[in-house]
Design a protein around this motif. Structure first.
Motif, PDB file in Angstrom:
ATOM      1  N   GLN A 120     -19.888  -3.539 -25.263  1.00  0.00           N
ATOM      2  CA  GLN A 120     -18.650  -3.357 -24.510  1.00  0.00           C
ATOM      3  C   GLN A 120     -18.766  -4.151 -23.214  1.00  0.00           C
ATOM      4  O   GLN A 120     -19.717  -4.012 -22.467  1.00  0.00           O
ATOM      5  CB  GLN A 120     -18.416  -1.879 -24.203  1.00  0.00           C
ATOM      6  CG  GLN A 120     -17.130  -1.638 -23.461  1.00  0.00           C
ATOM      7  CD  GLN A 120     -16.852  -0.161 -23.270  1.00  0.00           C
ATOM      8  OE1 GLN A 120     -17.285   0.666 -24.061  1.00  0.00           O
ATOM      9  NE2 GLN A 120     -16.130   0.159 -22.217  1.00  0.00           N
ATOM     10  N   CYS A 121     -17.761  -4.985 -22.958  1.00  0.00           N
ATOM     11  CA  CYS A 121     -17.784  -5.846 -21.776  1.00  0.00           C
ATOM     12  C   CYS A 121     -16.811  -5.398 -20.694  1.00  0.00           C
ATOM     13  O   CYS A 121     -16.843  -5.936 -19.596  1.00  0.00           O
ATOM     14  CB  CYS A 121     -17.486  -7.286 -22.164  1.00  0.00           C
ATOM     15  SG  CYS A 121     -18.801  -8.003 -23.157  1.00  0.00           S
ATOM     16  N   GLY A 122     -15.930  -4.468 -20.969  1.00  0.00           N
ATOM     17  CA  GLY A 122     -15.019  -4.011 -19.934  1.00  0.00           C
ATOM     18  C   GLY A 122     -14.109  -2.902 -20.429  1.00  0.00           C
ATOM     19  O   GLY A 122     -13.898  -2.735 -21.634  1.00  0.00           O
ATOM     20  N   SER A 123     -13.586  -2.146 -19.472  1.00  0.00           N
ATOM     21  CA  SER A 123     -12.641  -1.082 -19.766  1.00  0.00           C
ATOM     22  C   SER A 123     -11.587  -1.095 -18.663  1.00  0.00           C
ATOM     23  O   SER A 123     -11.922  -0.978 -17.486  1.00  0.00           O
ATOM     24  CB  SER A 123     -13.373   0.258 -19.807  1.00  0.00           C
ATOM     25  OG  SER A 123     -12.484   1.282 -20.147  1.00  0.00           O
ATOM     26  N   PHE A 124     -10.310  -1.281 -19.053  1.00  0.00           N
ATOM     27  CA  PHE A 124      -9.254  -1.507 -18.070  1.00  0.00           C
ATOM     28  C   PHE A 124      -8.097  -0.536 -18.297  1.00  0.00           C
ATOM     29  O   PHE A 124      -7.851  -0.086 -19.417  1.00  0.00           O
ATOM     30  CB  PHE A 124      -8.739  -2.951 -18.165  1.00  0.00           C
ATOM     31  CG  PHE A 124      -9.818  -3.972 -17.994  1.00  0.00           C
ATOM     32  CD1 PHE A 124     -10.278  -4.304 -16.732  1.00  0.00           C
ATOM     33  CD2 PHE A 124     -10.384  -4.609 -19.091  1.00  0.00           C
ATOM     34  CE1 PHE A 124     -11.269  -5.248 -16.573  1.00  0.00           C
ATOM     35  CE2 PHE A 124     -11.365  -5.552 -18.942  1.00  0.00           C
ATOM     36  CZ  PHE A 124     -11.816  -5.876 -17.676  1.00  0.00           C
ATOM     37  N   ARG A 125      -7.354  -0.282 -17.225  1.00  0.00           N
ATOM     38  CA  ARG A 125      -6.159   0.565 -17.314  1.00  0.00           C
ATOM     39  C   ARG A 125      -4.993  -0.199 -17.940  1.00  0.00           C
ATOM     40  O   ARG A 125      -4.196   0.370 -18.665  1.00  0.00           O
ATOM     41  CB  ARG A 125      -5.735   1.039 -15.931  1.00  0.00           C
ATOM     42  CG  ARG A 125      -6.657   2.030 -15.306  1.00  0.00           C
ATOM     43  CD  ARG A 125      -6.364   3.391 -15.817  1.00  0.00           C
ATOM     44  NE  ARG A 125      -7.155   4.376 -15.070  1.00  0.00           N
ATOM     45  CZ  ARG A 125      -7.174   5.628 -15.350  1.00  0.00           C
ATOM     46  NH1 ARG A 125      -6.454   6.100 -16.323  1.00  0.00           N
ATOM     47  NH2 ARG A 125      -7.909   6.455 -14.663  1.00  0.00           N
ATOM     48  N   THR A 126      -4.892  -1.508 -17.666  1.00  0.00           N
ATOM     49  CA  THR A 126      -3.749  -2.278 -18.177  1.00  0.00           C
ATOM     50  C   THR A 126      -4.176  -3.161 -19.337  1.00  0.00           C
ATOM     51  O   THR A 126      -5.325  -3.626 -19.410  1.00  0.00           O
ATOM     52  CB  THR A 126      -3.141  -3.157 -17.070  1.00  0.00           C
ATOM     53  OG1 THR A 126      -4.105  -4.128 -16.667  1.00  0.00           O
ATOM     54  CG2 THR A 126      -2.713  -2.334 -15.880  1.00  0.00           C
ATOM     55  N   GLN A 127      -3.231  -3.413 -20.215  1.00  0.00           N
ATOM     56  CA  GLN A 127      -3.470  -4.260 -21.378  1.00  0.00           C
ATOM     57  C   GLN A 127      -3.681  -5.715 -20.946  1.00  0.00           C
ATOM     58  O   GLN A 127      -4.446  -6.444 -21.570  1.00  0.00           O
ATOM     59  CB  GLN A 127      -2.286  -4.137 -22.354  1.00  0.00           C
ATOM     60  CG  GLN A 127      -2.422  -4.905 -23.641  1.00  0.00           C
ATOM     61  CD  GLN A 127      -3.412  -4.269 -24.613  1.00  0.00           C
ATOM     62  OE1 GLN A 127      -3.728  -3.086 -24.505  1.00  0.00           O
ATOM     63  NE2 GLN A 127      -3.893  -5.040 -25.553  1.00  0.00           N
ATOM     64  N   GLU A 128      -3.024  -6.167 -19.874  1.00  0.00           N
ATOM     65  CA  GLU A 128      -3.124  -7.558 -19.402  1.00  0.00           C
ATOM     66  C   GLU A 128      -4.541  -7.902 -18.975  1.00  0.00           C
ATOM     67  O   GLU A 128      -5.050  -8.989 -19.282  1.00  0.00           O
ATOM     68  CB  GLU A 128      -2.171  -7.786 -18.232  1.00  0.00           C
ATOM     69  CG  GLU A 128      -0.712  -7.713 -18.596  1.00  0.00           C
ATOM     70  CD  GLU A 128       0.176  -7.813 -17.360  1.00  0.00           C
ATOM     71  OE1 GLU A 128      -0.326  -8.195 -16.279  1.00  0.00           O
ATOM     72  OE2 GLU A 128       1.365  -7.508 -17.480  1.00  0.00           O
TER      73      GLU A 128
END
Length: 191
Positions: A120-128
């Motif tokens: 896993q390289c990242g986890s974000f709130r927005t899809q963009e």
């Protein structure tokens, strides 16, 4: 007025004077006295060196060569006996003999593979933001996926790579991402 030839005529010499109007002292005497002092010093050193060499040559302690006296046949036979090596001592330890007869027990071990891995390289709130990281990973030559997870803290868009059958393959891809300035990727078991 008569023409004067300024080129062929030598310029007049100026008298050297100090700022106070006095003539400078002659430096020719200083340089000649220095050269005579240096030459006298060299002559003294050369003479001392030659005397040291001559005294070494005439010294009686340096004339006798260091030669060992010739041994007779009897002395040679006696010296052969003394040059023999002594018998080796008895060994106190027995581990060398024990190792020759030692048998190694081979246990039966089963290597368990923990299963597939994901990175896993990242986890974000927005899809963009997740799409931006996925594009950066694609430019490095790898294919990433995005999964949307809803938890207690809201919705998260996770960017991950995998599944990898072995952890070593995931490590290889993580190093490739680091070379492309994509850091902070974590390797976990696939769940």
């Amino acid at each position: 007025m008569a023409n004067q030839d300024y080129v062929s005529r030598t310029p007049a010499k100026k008298k050297k004077t100090h700022h106070n109007g006095k003539k400078p002292a002659k430096t020719a005497n200083k340089s000649s006295s220095k050269s005579t002092l240096i030459s006298l010093l060299l002559i003294v050193l050369l003479t001392a060196f030659i005397y040291a060499l001559w005294s070494l040559k005439t010294d009686p302690s340096t004339k006798t060569p260091l030669v060992e006296p010739i041994k007779s046949v009897k002395e040679k036979s006696v010296s052969k006996k003394t040059n023999e090596l002594p018998k080796p001592p008895k060994e106190k330890w027995t581990y060398v003999k024990d190792l020759e007869t030692k048998e190694v027990e081979v246990g039966k071990y089963k290597v368990e593979e923990k299963g597939p891995y994901k990175m896993q390289c990242g986890s974000f709130r927005t899809q963009e933001q997740a799409e931006t990281l996925k594009a950066r990973i694609a430019f490095s030559g790898l294919e990433a996926q995005i999964s949307t997870v809803t938890g207690k803290n809201g919705t998260w868009n996770k960017v991950f790579l995998g599944p990898y059958p072995r952890k070593r393959l995931a490590e290889k891809d993580r190093h490739m991402l680091k070379r492309n300035n994509i850091n902070y990727c974590q390797i976990w078991l696939w769940q």
